[in-house]
Structure formats: C-alpha cells, structure tokens
Design an enzyme around this catalytic site. Structure first.
Site, PDB file in Angstrom:
ATOM      1  CG  ASP A   1      -1.998   1.030   1.194  1.00  0.00           C
ATOM      2  OD1 ASP A   1      -1.801   2.089   0.577  1.00  0.00           O
ATOM      3  OD2 ASP A   1      -3.061   0.780   1.792  1.00  0.00           O
TER       4      ASP A   1
ATOM      5  CG  HIS B   1      -4.797   2.654  -1.154  1.00  0.00           C
ATOM      6  ND1 HIS B   1      -4.844   2.675   0.234  1.00  0.00           N
ATOM      7  CD2 HIS B   1      -5.791   3.460  -1.569  1.00  0.00           C
ATOM      8  CE1 HIS B   1      -5.815   3.469   0.627  1.00  0.00           C
ATOM      9  NE2 HIS B   1      -6.414   3.951  -0.442  1.00  0.00           N
TER      10      HIS B   1
END
Length: 232
Positions: free
Chosen positions: A170, A201
């Site tokens: 992420d 993400h």
C-alpha cells in the site's frame, strides 16, 4: 433488489445527509453502511451496495463529503480527479464523519435491521476502525484504511468484531505503519487482520485499474463470511 438516492437525518437532526440506499427483495438479514473512499458515492460504491442488497442486507452509502462537496463522483484512474479527491480528503473532519456513521446506524436500525455492520475503503476503512472504537456498531470491516496507525490508542475501546484488510504494498500506508497496526491489534481478541502480499491500495475496487481480481475475491469472501457470522 431496489435502489434509490435518498437522504437521512444528520446525527443532530439539523441537516439531511445524501445517501444511496439498496434494499433487498426479501427479508432483511441486517444493515450495512458502505463507507466510500475519497471519490464519493460513485458507480463502484453503488455497486457494492447493490451487491449487499442482493445478499439480503439493507445497504446504505452516505455521502461523506456532503458538508463541503456534496454529490461528487470521481474516478481514481483519472489523475486530475485523483488530485481533486485528495484535496477533499484534506478538508475532511473524521470526527464529524463518525457522527454521520452514527446517523446511518440509527437509520438502519429504525428500518428494521436488528444488527448493523459497516464496510469502508481507504478513508472509509479508517472510519470503519473509528466506528468500531467509538460506536456500538455490531461488526466493522476496513479495506486499506489510512492513518489507523495514528489512532491505535483507541483500540482498547473496541468491543465488537473488527476485520482489517491490509495490502502489504500500500503506497499510502507504509511498512512501518503496517507493523504498528499488527503490533497493537494482533493481540486484540476482537480484531482480525489479513495481509495481502504485494497488493496495493484500492485492490478491492469494484472496477478500474487498481483492482486485483484474486485479492478482491479473497477479501470479499472473508468479509461476507464475517458478516454472516456477526450480523446473524
């Protein structure tokens, strides 16, 4: 299943929050608040609500930016729209956002949902964590929640089940932040963390370039089972 754009009363009763509501065709299993990312109640979020309604839940997505940018629908794959969304994120007051979740929970219960859960994405994932710590919601799920590492002290207030989906690559939540989350939350009896190696993400977005099909399917299966267990 039927769906409508609607409004619910704000927590203080002084305003109306725009919402998208998807109702199941038959008996309601429970209520689910679908908390958007920073892109508004766009087609992807509406689809998530529709999917929950098809599974028998009364689903509601509140417009989290209604105070200053009502009605936005942005596409994260368009750079200008991504930057616009990040600007709204900078204006957002998450403490006020929790009050909006309280209003949504109250509305779902008033509509006959015996138990209510929430599932949030990105900023919505952070709000799902905050809902678990600050409200009496029955179950919460956060996908790639941001800034959770900065509010881990609130975890001791979590009384009902919380599940967090954490992509290890992420680019908004770095490895150090993820390590802090694991250190604080792995021992918590009400919290379950799932890592998704190499994913970034937005991997569970309904549509668009960010979606990872295998990762999204696995996370969504875990979420469905979690709500079957805790909202029954």
């Amino acid at each position: 299943m039927s769906a409508t754009n609607s409004h619910i009363s704000s927590f203080d009763g002084k305003a109306q929050i725009p919402t998208y509501v998807a109702r199941p065709a038959g008996e309601t299993k429970g209520g689910i608040v679908v908390i958007p990312e920073i892109f508004g109640v766009n087609a992807g979020i509406r689809q998530k609500c529709d999917d929950w309604a098809e599974q028998g839940y009364l689903a509601l997505a509140p417009d989290i930016f209604w105070r200053f940018a009502p009605g936005i629908e942005l596409n994260p794959d368009v750079e200008a729209e991504m930057q616009e969304a990040l600007g709204y994120f900078g204006q957002y007051d998450a403490d006020e956002g929790v009050k909006d979740l309280e209003a949504a929970i109250r509305w779902l219960r008033s509509e006959g949902a015996a138990k209510v859960g929430c599932v949030g994405f990105c900023l919505g994932g952070r709000l799902a964590y905050m809902a678990a710590a600050r409200t009496d919601i029955d179950a919460s799920v956060g996908y790639y929640g941001v800034m959770i590492d900065q509010m881990l002290g609130e975890s001791r207030a979590i009384a009902n089940p919380l599940m967090l989906h954490i992509p290890t690559a992420d680019h908004f939540v770095d490895a150090a932040a993820q390590a802090k989350m694991h250190e604080a939350l792995d021992p918590h009896p009400k919290v379950t963390l799932h890592d998704y190696a190499g994913l970034d993400h937005g991997f569970a977005a309904t549509e668009g370039n960010r979606r990872d099909e295998a990762g999204a399917r696995l996370a969504d299966e875990r979420t469905r089972a979690f709500f079957v267990e805790h909202l029954a």
